[in-house]
Motif scaffolding. Structure first.
Motif, PDB file in Angstrom:
ATOM      1  N   THR A  40       5.600 -15.352   2.667  1.00  0.00           N
ATOM      2  CA  THR A  40       6.846 -14.832   3.209  1.00  0.00           C
ATOM      3  C   THR A  40       6.503 -13.718   4.181  1.00  0.00           C
ATOM      4  OG1 THR A  40       8.072 -15.342   1.183  1.00  0.00           O
ATOM      5  CG2 THR A  40       9.034 -13.704   2.676  1.00  0.00           C
ATOM      6  N   TYR A  41       6.846 -13.907   5.434  1.00  0.00           N
ATOM      7  CA  TYR A  41       6.541 -12.906   6.456  1.00  0.00           C
ATOM      8  C   TYR A  41       7.488 -11.713   6.344  1.00  0.00           C
ATOM      9  CZ  TYR A  41       3.268 -15.624   9.400  1.00  0.00           C
ATOM     10  OH  TYR A  41       2.184 -16.309   9.904  1.00  0.00           O
ATOM     11  N   TRP A  42       6.983 -10.550   6.712  1.00  0.00           N
ATOM     12  CA  TRP A  42       7.781  -9.335   6.783  1.00  0.00           C
ATOM     13  C   TRP A  42       8.871  -9.502   7.851  1.00  0.00           C
ATOM     14  CZ3 TRP A  42       8.723  -4.715   4.509  1.00  0.00           C
ATOM     15  CH2 TRP A  42       9.178  -3.651   5.292  1.00  0.00           C
ATOM     16  N   THR A  71       2.487  -8.963   7.201  1.00  0.00           N
ATOM     17  CA  THR A  71       2.201  -8.185   5.987  1.00  0.00           C
ATOM     18  C   THR A  71       3.105  -6.971   5.809  1.00  0.00           C
ATOM     19  OG1 THR A  71       0.571  -6.789   7.121  1.00  0.00           O
ATOM     20  CG2 THR A  71      -0.231  -8.849   6.139  1.00  0.00           C
ATOM     21  N   GLY A  72       3.664  -6.456   6.905  1.00  0.00           N
ATOM     22  CA  GLY A  72       4.513  -5.279   6.815  1.00  0.00           C
ATOM     23  C   GLY A  72       3.762  -3.968   6.838  1.00  0.00           C
ATOM     24  N   ARG A  73       2.468  -3.995   7.182  1.00  0.00           N
ATOM     25  CA  ARG A  73       1.688  -2.761   7.253  1.00  0.00           C
ATOM     26  C   ARG A  73       0.828  -2.771   8.505  1.00  0.00           C
ATOM     27  NH1 ARG A  73      -2.094  -1.506   2.277  1.00  0.00           N
ATOM     28  NH2 ARG A  73      -3.617  -2.672   3.517  1.00  0.00           N
ATOM     29  N   MET A  74       0.740  -1.632   9.162  1.00  0.00           N
ATOM     30  CA  MET A  74       0.005  -1.504  10.408  1.00  0.00           C
ATOM     31  C   MET A  74      -1.445  -2.007  10.278  1.00  0.00           C
ATOM     32  SD  MET A  74       1.514  -0.148  13.083  1.00  0.00           S
ATOM     33  CE  MET A  74       3.178   0.480  13.385  1.00  0.00           C
ATOM     34  N   PHE A  75      -1.874  -2.816  11.255  1.00  0.00           N
ATOM     35  CA  PHE A  75      -3.257  -3.300  11.344  1.00  0.00           C
ATOM     36  C   PHE A  75      -3.722  -3.971  10.052  1.00  0.00           C
ATOM     37  CE2 PHE A  75      -3.528  -0.163  14.854  1.00  0.00           C
ATOM     38  CZ  PHE A  75      -4.093  -0.967  15.835  1.00  0.00           C
ATOM     39  N   THR A  76      -2.833  -4.677   9.398  1.00  0.00           N
ATOM     40  CA  THR A  76      -3.196  -5.334   8.134  1.00  0.00           C
ATOM     41  C   THR A  76      -3.059  -6.844   8.278  1.00  0.00           C
ATOM     42  OG1 THR A  76      -2.518  -3.432   6.813  1.00  0.00           O
ATOM     43  CG2 THR A  76      -2.611  -5.540   5.681  1.00  0.00           C
ATOM     44  N   THR A  98     -11.298  -3.206   3.754  1.00  0.00           N
ATOM     45  CA  THR A  98     -10.426  -4.312   4.141  1.00  0.00           C
ATOM     46  C   THR A  98      -8.968  -3.940   3.983  1.00  0.00           C
ATOM     47  OG1 THR A  98     -10.559  -5.234   1.897  1.00  0.00           O
ATOM     48  CG2 THR A  98     -12.140  -6.062   3.528  1.00  0.00           C
ATOM     49  N   ALA A  99      -8.123  -4.599   4.783  1.00  0.00           N
ATOM     50  CA  ALA A  99      -6.671  -4.432   4.717  1.00  0.00           C
ATOM     51  C   ALA A  99      -6.063  -5.822   4.782  1.00  0.00           C
ATOM     52  CB  ALA A  99      -6.173  -3.556   5.856  1.00  0.00           C
ATOM     53  N   VAL A 100      -5.692  -6.354   3.636  1.00  0.00           N
ATOM     54  CA  VAL A 100      -5.275  -7.752   3.547  1.00  0.00           C
ATOM     55  C   VAL A 100      -3.770  -7.891   3.361  1.00  0.00           C
ATOM     56  CG1 VAL A 100      -5.623  -9.919   2.310  1.00  0.00           C
ATOM     57  CG2 VAL A 100      -7.526  -8.324   2.574  1.00  0.00           C
ATOM     58  N   THR A 101      -3.220  -7.128   2.422  1.00  0.00           N
ATOM     59  CA  THR A 101      -1.787  -7.143   2.143  1.00  0.00           C
ATOM     60  C   THR A 101      -1.310  -5.704   1.947  1.00  0.00           C
ATOM     61  OG1 THR A 101      -2.074  -7.297  -0.261  1.00  0.00           O
ATOM     62  CG2 THR A 101      -1.978  -9.369   0.962  1.00  0.00           C
ATOM     63  N   ALA A 102      -0.003  -5.512   1.974  1.00  0.00           N
ATOM     64  CA  ALA A 102       0.550  -4.169   1.849  1.00  0.00           C
ATOM     65  C   ALA A 102       0.357  -3.576   0.454  1.00  0.00           C
ATOM     66  CB  ALA A 102       2.032  -4.180   2.203  1.00  0.00           C
TER      67      ALA A 102
END
Length: 239
Positions: A40-42, A71-76, A98-102
């Motif tokens: 589900t996209y932000w 993801t709803g988070r910057m650069f993620t 890593t930045a995968v999900t919020a």
């Protein structure tokens, strides 16, 4: 989170001021990319990310269609974020590389990440009008961070050109003539109560990182210098 920043982030996430961006971000969220078909996209504006009282601010361009817009988070969740957060981790400013999900547990240490445009734009190119419409959000973010903020890293020429007027509106004195963007550019912005140091860095786009125009070492060097200017502790370069 500081009540002011929490309120600002909530207001940003509900913004519908730019019809073209609203249509695009929501269309991308409906059609999705095949690799993320089950997610589900932000599909909304993406607020800034980082702790209250941040001493270092990183300013990008805009969320990626299948990254922050998903993801709803910057650069993620995209390649640019992979490069940025790895570098932040390497210099000691992020809890993980890593930045995968919020909700992946990532924490930033004294750093906040934001952008002058909060919606994913078609072809990664906001219009000047969209940039200007979004500016009050960045101005307010700067005002809320003003007591703690000591340095800023701006990624790319678009962010640099968008950020300078926002700093002026938020109460900093921008030098005349205005500082020109280059990788490694550095300028002091004065205001009562103390200046901030502004640093330029090539954007962490795939075009720059895949071609070697921006290497991980170059990015770490700018982040480390800006962090030290902000009074943040960093990890020395290995070797």
């Amino acid at each position: 989170m500081d009540h002011g920043l929490a309120e600002l982030d909530a207001r940003i996430a509900g913004c519908r001021a730019c019809p073209r961006l609203v249509e695009w971000r929501e269309e991308v969220a409906r059609t999705k990319r095949a690799a993320f078909a089950e997610e589900t996209y932000w599909g909304r504006p993406v607020p800034g990310f980082g702790p209250p009282g941040a001493r270092l601010l990183i300013v990008g361009l805009a969320p990626a269609a299948h990254g922050g817009n998903r993801t709803g988070r910057m650069f993620t969740g995209d390649r640019s974020g992979d490069v940025l957060y790895q570098a932040l981790y390497d210099v000691g400013l992020a809890s993980q590389p890593t930045a995968v999900t919020a909700d992946d547990g990532l924490e930033l240490h004294g750093v906040r990440v934001t952008s002058p445009v909060h919606c994913a734009p078609p072809a990664n190119k906001p219009t000047p009008g969209e940039r200007d419409t979004c500016r009050p959000w960045l101005v307010r973010e700067l005002e809320l961070l003003r007591p703690s903020l000591r340095s800023v890293v701006v990624l790319g020429a678009f962010g640099w050109q968008a950020a300078l007027p926002a700093f002026a509106e938020a109460g900093w004195k921008v030098p005349r003539p205005r500082p020109v963007f280059t990788h490694g550019a550095r300028a002091a912005l004065e205001r009562p109560g103390g200046p901030i140091e502004l640093f330029g860095c090539f954007h962490v786009s795939q075009r720059n990182t895949f071609t070697g125009r921006l290497t991980p070492a170059m990015l770490r060097d700018v982040l480390r210098t800006a962090a030290e200017a902000a009074g943040l502790r960093t990890v020395p370069e290995a070797g």
